[in-house]
Design an enzyme around this catalytic site. Structure first.
Site, PDB file in Angstrom:
ATOM      1  N   LYS A  66       0.810  -1.222   0.000  1.00  0.00           N
ATOM      2  CA  LYS A  66       0.000   0.000   0.000  1.00  0.00           C
ATOM      3  C   LYS A  66       0.845   1.275   0.000  1.00  0.00           C
ATOM      4  O   LYS A  66       0.449   2.275  -0.597  1.00  0.00           O
ATOM      5  CB  LYS A  66      -0.952   0.018   1.204  1.00  0.00           C
ATOM      6  CG  LYS A  66      -2.087  -0.974   1.087  1.00  0.00           C
ATOM      7  CD  LYS A  66      -3.063  -0.804   2.241  1.00  0.00           C
ATOM      8  CE  LYS A  66      -4.187  -1.816   2.133  1.00  0.00           C
ATOM      9  NZ  LYS A  66      -5.279  -1.548   3.066  1.00  0.00           N
ATOM     10  N   ASP A 102     -10.062   3.158   2.185  1.00  0.00           N
ATOM     11  CA  ASP A 102     -10.214   2.484   3.490  1.00  0.00           C
ATOM     12  C   ASP A 102     -10.912   3.374   4.523  1.00  0.00           C
ATOM     13  O   ASP A 102     -11.847   2.951   5.195  1.00  0.00           O
ATOM     14  CB  ASP A 102      -8.848   2.057   4.042  1.00  0.00           C
ATOM     15  CG  ASP A 102      -8.284   0.825   3.345  1.00  0.00           C
ATOM     16  OD1 ASP A 102      -9.070   0.004   2.845  1.00  0.00           O
ATOM     17  OD2 ASP A 102      -7.046   0.691   3.314  1.00  0.00           O
TER      18      ASP A 102
END
Ligand code: ATR
Length: 275
Positions: A66, A102
């Protein structure tokens, strides 16, 4: 030509993203494939180039890539630059654009419950996950957020960036009854039997207590909160909504999240309860 999408990570075999996105593609009659691809850290750059060459339309990124993918992308949305982490990439016709769904996914999952943006929110943790949620709470207009963390300095730094307040873990335990929403973002609780990040002794019944972990479905923290008559929310909602926001970016369609939360909960061996 049939479009294709993917999730890259290491490991990747147990990812539920292929199941989720392929179900949504089927439901909406979209001709597209979504593949899990195992990418080792040393192969990230090459894999990215290969996927672009092969015309991928969009993809998700999971651990451990990420952050390391950030410098490899030409364009980032604010959600990704604030977190310095990307979980979604979409092709805008010219560039592969990185974003991070997220935090916004988590905040959307909270709205399944009747909540109010002026509610007092306690965010436990100041790592990557907490960072995404703190910025998303700010973007969504929450005005009364307090961050607490084992390393207090990190709570203070994140609070300063997101117009929140900071507290030590002990202070948050003492003042717990004041909070209407408590969000647990630390890695404590992945293993059963582990201590809780803070004691829930003083939590008020009816408080919404959320954990970002979804495996186990009920962490020791949520178990304790349930025993204290709190409303509990596990990480399945966050997982599904982060995926739904990615799906919207790729297709312009809002998929059915409630049915997906039910299917994923059942896949993880749980029973779906509609709060
Ligand atoms: P992530 O990206 O998953 O948020 P991270 O960036 O490593 O992971 O952050 C982990 C978070 O869990 C941090 O808030 C960490 O607290 P510190 O900043 O003090 O390290 C918190 N954490 C991890 N283990 C903990 C424990 N045993 N008790 C309390 N907090 C813990």
């Amino acid at each position: 030509m049939k479009k294709w999408y993917a999730v890259i990570g290491d490991p990747i075999a147990h990812s539920l993203s292929p199941f989720m996105h392929e179900s949504w593609f089927d439901e909406h009659g979209i001709e597209a494939a979504y593949l899990p691809i195992h990418v080792e850290p040393s192969q990230l750059k090459k894999s990215l180039e290969a996927m672009k060459t092969l015309g991928i339309s969009g993809f998700n990124i999971t651990l451990p890539h990420k952050q390391s993918i950030v410098p490899l992308l030409g364009k980032l949305e604010e959600s990704a630059s604030q977190m310095n982490a990307v979980n979604t990439v979409n092709f805008d016709g010219t560039h592969y654009v990185g974003s991070n769904t997220d935090g916004d996914g988590f905040v959307r999952s909270l709205f399944v419950h009747a909540i109010d943006k002026t509610s007092k929110v306690l965010l436990i943790g100041a790592g990557g996950a907490a960072r995404g949620i703190a910025f998303a709470l700010k973007r969504a207009g929450f005005t009364n957020v307090t961050i607490t963390n084992r390393t207090y300095r990190r709570a203070e730094e994140l609070a300063a960036e997101t117009n929140a307040s900071a507290m030590t873990l002990i202070e948050s335990e003492q003042q717990l009854a004041e909070f209407a929403i408590v969000i647990q973002t630390t890695s404590v609780g992945l293993a059963t039997g582990e201590a809780l990040p803070i004691s829930l002794d003083r939590v008020k019944s009816g408080t919404l207590v959320a954990d970002i972990i979804y495996n186990p479905l009920e962490t020791p923290f949520l178990k304790k909160a349930r025993e204290k008559n709190c409303i509990i929310s596990n990480g399945v909602g966050m997982f599904v909504y982060q995926g739904a926001i990615a799906f919207e970016k790729w297709t312009g369609i809002q998929p059915n999240t409630e049915k997906m939360i039910q299917m994923i909960t059942e896949k993880l061996g749980g029973t779906y309860v509609n709060n």
